[in-house]
Each structure stands twice: as C-alpha cells, then as structure tokens.
Motif scaffolding. Structure first.
Motif, PDB file in Angstrom:
ATOM      1  N   ASP A  66      37.730  67.280   9.664  1.00  0.00           N
ATOM      2  CA  ASP A  66      37.325  66.654  11.061  1.00  0.00           C
ATOM      3  C   ASP A  66      36.231  65.559  10.700  1.00  0.00           C
ATOM      4  O   ASP A  66      36.209  64.513  11.151  1.00  0.00           O
ATOM      5  N   TYR A  67      35.355  65.739   9.672  1.00  0.00           N
ATOM      6  CA  TYR A  67      34.317  64.870   9.394  1.00  0.00           C
ATOM      7  C   TYR A  67      34.766  63.608   8.589  1.00  0.00           C
ATOM      8  O   TYR A  67      34.543  62.463   9.222  1.00  0.00           O
ATOM      9  N   LEU A  68      35.512  63.871   7.860  1.00  0.00           N
ATOM     10  CA  LEU A  68      36.222  62.657   7.154  1.00  0.00           C
ATOM     11  C   LEU A  68      37.089  61.827   7.844  1.00  0.00           C
ATOM     12  O   LEU A  68      37.118  60.489   7.790  1.00  0.00           O
ATOM     13  N   SER A  69      37.801  62.419   8.848  1.00  0.00           N
ATOM     14  CA  SER A  69      38.550  61.588   9.627  1.00  0.00           C
ATOM     15  C   SER A  69      37.683  60.729  10.753  1.00  0.00           C
ATOM     16  O   SER A  69      37.834  59.660  10.821  1.00  0.00           O
ATOM     17  N   ASP A  70      36.792  61.526  10.981  1.00  0.00           N
ATOM     18  CA  ASP A  70      35.755  60.673  11.984  1.00  0.00           C
ATOM     19  C   ASP A  70      34.876  59.682  11.451  1.00  0.00           C
ATOM     20  O   ASP A  70      34.935  58.516  11.819  1.00  0.00           O
ATOM     21  N   ILE A  71      34.523  59.960  10.125  1.00  0.00           N
ATOM     22  CA  ILE A  71      33.627  58.833   9.352  1.00  0.00           C
ATOM     23  C   ILE A  71      34.566  57.762   8.902  1.00  0.00           C
ATOM     24  O   ILE A  71      34.425  56.383   8.912  1.00  0.00           O
ATOM     25  N   SER A  72      35.863  57.886   8.719  1.00  0.00           N
ATOM     26  CA  SER A  72      36.927  56.961   8.211  1.00  0.00           C
ATOM     27  C   SER A  72      36.951  56.061   9.418  1.00  0.00           C
ATOM     28  O   SER A  72      36.957  54.663   9.361  1.00  0.00           O
ATOM     29  N   ALA A  73      37.281  56.872  10.466  1.00  0.00           N
ATOM     30  CA  ALA A  73      37.620  55.804  11.826  1.00  0.00           C
ATOM     31  C   ALA A  73      36.495  54.982  12.087  1.00  0.00           C
ATOM     32  O   ALA A  73      36.530  53.880  12.637  1.00  0.00           O
ATOM     33  N   SER A  76      35.835  52.150   9.636  1.00  0.00           N
ATOM     34  CA  SER A  76      36.839  51.168   9.747  1.00  0.00           C
ATOM     35  C   SER A  76      36.656  50.275  10.940  1.00  0.00           C
ATOM     36  O   SER A  76      36.829  49.131  10.965  1.00  0.00           O
ATOM     37  N   SER A  77      36.087  50.877  12.251  1.00  0.00           N
ATOM     38  CA  SER A  77      36.053  50.333  13.506  1.00  0.00           C
ATOM     39  C   SER A  77      34.941  49.308  13.126  1.00  0.00           C
ATOM     40  O   SER A  77      34.470  48.146  13.760  1.00  0.00           O
ATOM     41  N   GLN A  78      33.796  49.526  12.347  1.00  0.00           N
ATOM     42  CA  GLN A  78      32.550  48.684  11.922  1.00  0.00           C
ATOM     43  C   GLN A  78      32.820  47.724  10.857  1.00  0.00           C
ATOM     44  O   GLN A  78      32.029  47.077  10.496  1.00  0.00           O
ATOM     45  N   THR A  79      34.052  47.837  10.410  1.00  0.00           N
ATOM     46  CA  THR A  79      34.466  46.784   9.418  1.00  0.00           C
ATOM     47  C   THR A  79      33.495  47.186   8.044  1.00  0.00           C
ATOM     48  O   THR A  79      33.310  46.095   7.506  1.00  0.00           O
ATOM     49  N   VAL A  80      33.253  48.174   7.767  1.00  0.00           N
ATOM     50  CA  VAL A  80      32.580  48.659   6.652  1.00  0.00           C
ATOM     51  C   VAL A  80      33.544  48.997   5.430  1.00  0.00           C
ATOM     52  O   VAL A  80      34.086  49.908   5.650  1.00  0.00           O
ATOM     53  N   GLN A  81      33.204  47.778   4.376  1.00  0.00           N
ATOM     54  CA  GLN A  81      34.299  48.241   3.314  1.00  0.00           C
ATOM     55  C   GLN A  81      33.412  48.269   1.836  1.00  0.00           C
ATOM     56  O   GLN A  81      32.545  47.509   1.707  1.00  0.00           O
ATOM     57  N   SER A  82      33.955  49.404   1.002  1.00  0.00           N
ATOM     58  CA  SER A  82      32.869  49.588  -0.121  1.00  0.00           C
ATOM     59  C   SER A  82      33.595  50.208  -0.832  1.00  0.00           C
ATOM     60  O   SER A  82      34.346  51.460  -0.469  1.00  0.00           O
ATOM     61  N   SER A  83      33.602  50.217  -2.184  1.00  0.00           N
ATOM     62  CA  SER A  83      33.999  51.233  -3.199  1.00  0.00           C
ATOM     63  C   SER A  83      33.321  52.329  -3.396  1.00  0.00           C
ATOM     64  O   SER A  83      33.894  53.417  -3.971  1.00  0.00           O
ATOM     65  N   PRO A  85      31.920  55.900  -2.431  1.00  0.00           N
ATOM     66  CA  PRO A  85      32.339  57.118  -1.628  1.00  0.00           C
ATOM     67  C   PRO A  85      31.253  57.475  -0.630  1.00  0.00           C
ATOM     68  O   PRO A  85      30.767  58.752  -0.902  1.00  0.00           O
ATOM     69  N   LEU A  86      31.060  56.680   0.355  1.00  0.00           N
ATOM     70  CA  LEU A  86      29.953  57.161   1.366  1.00  0.00           C
ATOM     71  C   LEU A  86      30.192  58.579   1.881  1.00  0.00           C
ATOM     72  O   LEU A  86      29.180  59.191   2.155  1.00  0.00           O
ATOM     73  N   PRO A  87      31.296  58.582   2.455  1.00  0.00           N
ATOM     74  CA  PRO A  87      31.553  59.816   3.229  1.00  0.00           C
ATOM     75  C   PRO A  87      31.073  61.033   2.300  1.00  0.00           C
ATOM     76  O   PRO A  87      30.515  62.020   2.955  1.00  0.00           O
ATOM     77  N   GLU A  88      31.597  61.285   1.157  1.00  0.00           N
ATOM     78  CA  GLU A  88      31.242  62.283   0.328  1.00  0.00           C
ATOM     79  C   GLU A  88      29.886  62.412  -0.026  1.00  0.00           C
ATOM     80  O   GLU A  88      29.222  63.322  -0.204  1.00  0.00           O
ATOM     81  N   PHE A  89      29.291  61.299  -0.272  1.00  0.00           N
ATOM     82  CA  PHE A  89      27.782  60.965  -0.571  1.00  0.00           C
ATOM     83  C   PHE A  89      27.006  61.635   0.637  1.00  0.00           C
ATOM     84  O   PHE A  89      25.978  62.214   0.370  1.00  0.00           O
ATOM     85  N   LEU A 246      29.661  55.156  28.955  1.00  0.00           N
ATOM     86  CA  LEU A 246      28.405  54.741  27.832  1.00  0.00           C
ATOM     87  C   LEU A 246      29.101  55.180  26.654  1.00  0.00           C
ATOM     88  O   LEU A 246      30.207  55.904  26.376  1.00  0.00           O
ATOM     89  N   SER A 247      28.533  54.444  25.609  1.00  0.00           N
ATOM     90  CA  SER A 247      29.055  54.616  24.400  1.00  0.00           C
ATOM     91  C   SER A 247      28.669  55.742  23.746  1.00  0.00           C
ATOM     92  O   SER A 247      27.561  56.328  23.991  1.00  0.00           O
ATOM     93  N   ALA A 248      29.410  56.533  22.976  1.00  0.00           N
ATOM     94  CA  ALA A 248      29.146  57.801  22.453  1.00  0.00           C
ATOM     95  C   ALA A 248      28.206  57.817  21.187  1.00  0.00           C
ATOM     96  O   ALA A 248      27.835  58.806  20.588  1.00  0.00           O
ATOM     97  N   GLY A 249      27.790  56.726  20.647  1.00  0.00           N
ATOM     98  CA  GLY A 249      27.159  56.708  19.438  1.00  0.00           C
ATOM     99  C   GLY A 249      27.842  57.359  18.385  1.00  0.00           C
ATOM    100  O   GLY A 249      27.446  58.406  17.747  1.00  0.00           O
ATOM    101  N   ALA A 250      29.212  56.910  18.049  1.00  0.00           N
ATOM    102  CA  ALA A 250      29.989  57.925  17.250  1.00  0.00           C
ATOM    103  C   ALA A 250      29.685  57.535  15.925  1.00  0.00           C
ATOM    104  O   ALA A 250      29.863  58.649  15.303  1.00  0.00           O
ATOM    105  N   LEU A 251      28.985  56.527  15.308  1.00  0.00           N
ATOM    106  CA  LEU A 251      28.452  56.556  13.914  1.00  0.00           C
ATOM    107  C   LEU A 251      27.348  57.558  13.557  1.00  0.00           C
ATOM    108  O   LEU A 251      27.428  58.243  12.449  1.00  0.00           O
ATOM    109  N   ILE A 252      26.627  57.604  14.482  1.00  0.00           N
ATOM    110  CA  ILE A 252      25.342  58.660  14.538  1.00  0.00           C
ATOM    111  C   ILE A 252      26.027  60.287  14.337  1.00  0.00           C
ATOM    112  O   ILE A 252      25.724  61.021  13.667  1.00  0.00           O
ATOM    113  N   GLN A 253      27.037  60.313  15.280  1.00  0.00           N
ATOM    114  CA  GLN A 253      27.671  61.617  15.180  1.00  0.00           C
ATOM    115  C   GLN A 253      28.361  61.885  14.063  1.00  0.00           C
ATOM    116  O   GLN A 253      28.411  63.231  13.626  1.00  0.00           O
TER     117      GLN A 253
END
Length: 305
Positions: A66-73, A76-83, A85-89, A246-253
C-alpha cells in the motif's frame, strides 16, 4: 444527509464496535492471562505463532505494498524523478527511528539503575536453550522445572508492544481514510468488508501481544479503544475532505505510511517472530502455525482485494 454519507457513518460505527469486540476477547478472557498447564502454554504459544504469521502477512502483503503504491503515485504526480530509492529510504528511516528510540529508552533505564529490560534480546539459559530477553519479572522457568515447553510470558517488551500498537493505529487511519474518500456506496462497502475481516484478526493478535507483554489491564483497554477509533477517525477525515473539497495532503500521508511501514518491519522481525522461533520446543509446529496465520491473511487479501 445523502445516502452515501449514511453508509459511511454506518461503516464507521460498525468498524468501531467490531474492532472492540474482537480486541477484548484475549484482553478480558482469564484463560489468556493464566499461567496453567503445559498444554495451556503450548496452545498459547501456537496462538502467538498464528498471530506472528498474521503480522508477517500484514507487513509484506498489506502495509508495504500500500505504501509503495501510494508513494510511487504521489512522486509521479509531483514529477519527482531520482535514481535514489526514496520510498525504501523512508521505510528504513522508520525502522531506525524505532531502533534508536528503543535504545535511548533502555539506556535511560540503565542510568536510573533499573534492570527491567537490561537482558539481551537473545540469552542462553542454564540448559543451553536460547531464550528471549526483555522481561521485568520473569515467569517460572518451565524447562528447568521438568516441563519441556518454554513460554516466557514476560519476554515481550512493553515498549515494542506500544510501537506495534502505534504503527498499526497509524495504518488504520489510512485504511479509514480510503473508505471516507470513496464516492460510491458499493466501493465503500467493498473496502469496508475487506478491512473488517483482516482487522478483526489483527486486533485479536494485537490484544494477545499486549497481554503477553504484561501490559496493565487498564492500559490494554485504553490501547484497544484508541486502536478501534483509528479507522473511524480516518473515515471522518475522508468525509470532511470530500465535503469540503480540500486537498488530502497525499504526499505527507505517503511519507507517514512509509515511516509506519518501517516501524512495522522492525516489530515484525525483531519482536514478534524471534520470540517464538528462538524459544525451545515444537519448532516445526510453530512454523506451521505461522504459515497458517500468513496463509489465512494472504487468502483474505487475494479474494477481497
């Protein structure tokens, strides 16, 4: 009040009541607290192993995906691209956060001269069996008294049980949030059914761990009430967001989900599984019960997910 809102409120109340019901079974039944016969110890050990399998499945098949799906989405929506592994970090940060916090707590106890949790995680008993540390007042040594089952009811660390409760509670808020943000009755009921079934098993297992950690009854009651409120709170937040547009603050979540996942990894692999697998007796049966708990949760997620 429209029909969708009525359904969400009904789901909120149902989740609250059923979570309390399943949580108070091990917390209130005297059988789970008594130190009885060798058979009694074996049954409790197998139930604990079953709970370990449940938490392992929740960790690997529910919380982390669930977390990996949410953080990846969200990335992607914030157009953050990096090699990198931020989610795992972020998960690793949650893991080390609990590890460091626990060691600070233990160090403070040592400074005060308390020996409550100074025992190492794994110690060796007089007869060579590996035992699990972290107990303020140890129960009778069943192995040295002629019995051949090692179940140390004080072995579970109350601190780790609290962290387990905290990480599960945070995850429950996000589960409730998912319900509150739905726009159709059928989707609300579908997600609720899936959450209700697997949360009933998880809250039973959580309550059992709290009992085995020798947490006072009043605190167990408080923990269970707070845990039962988490999904309804998430539903209420989701309803508010839908109503207020209102915006749900998806990135913080997503970041909070990652930290919760890291803490859950720590508890699963440093507390829940080692306690039973490092205690002597019925090792093969213990593994079977872990597999049964894992398989039931996996099956529920497969058919309801």
């Amino acid at each position: 009040m429209d029909h969708l809102l009525q359904v969400k409120i009904g789901v909120l109340i149902g989740l609250l009541l059923l979570t309390l019901l399943f949580g108070f079974i091990p917390a209130r039944l005297k059988w789970f607290r008594d130190i009885g016969t060798e058979f009694h110890h074996q049954v409790l050990s197998f139930i604990s192993c079953f709970a370990g399998g449940v938490f392992l499945a929740a960790c690997l098949l529910d919380i982390i995906p669930d977390y990996l799906s949410d953080i990846s989405a969200e990335l992607s929506s914030q157009t953050v691209q990096s090699s990198f592994p931020l989610p795992e970090f972020i998960m690793a940060a949650g893991f080390f956060m609990v590890l460091i916090l626990e060691k600070i707590v233990l160090n403070c106890r040592e400074i005060r001269g308390s020996h409550d949790e100074r025992a190492p995680l794994l110690t060796e008993s007089r007869n060579g069996h590996v035992q699990h540390g972290h107990g303020a007042v140890r129960g009778p040594d069943l192995e040295s008294s002629g019995h051949h089952v090692h179940v140390d009811f004080q072995a579970h660390s109350p601190f780790r049980s609290f962290i387990l409760f905290l990480s599960l509670s945070l995850h429950s808020v996000f589960e409730g949030l998912a319900i509150g943000l739905q726009s159709t009755d059928s989707k609300v009921l579908e997600i609720c059914a899936a959450i209700l079934i697997h949360k009933s098993i998880i809250v039973f297992s959580l309550s059992l761990k709290l009992v085995q950690s020798a947490v006072p009854s009043a605190w167990i009651t408080a923990y269970l009430f707070i845990f039962a409120l988490m999904s309804p709170i998430g539903i209420a937040i989701g309803i508010s967001v839908m109503e207020a547009q209102l915006s749900a603050g998806a990135l913080i979540q997503a970041v909070l989900e990652g930290l919760a996942a890291g803490t859950f990894i720590y508890i699963t692999f440093m507390e829940i599984l080692p306690h039973e697998l490092n205690s002597a007796g019925n090792q093969l049966l213990k593994v079977i019960f872990i597999l049964v708990g894992f398989s039931i949760m996996a099956g529920l997620m497969f058919f309801l997910g």
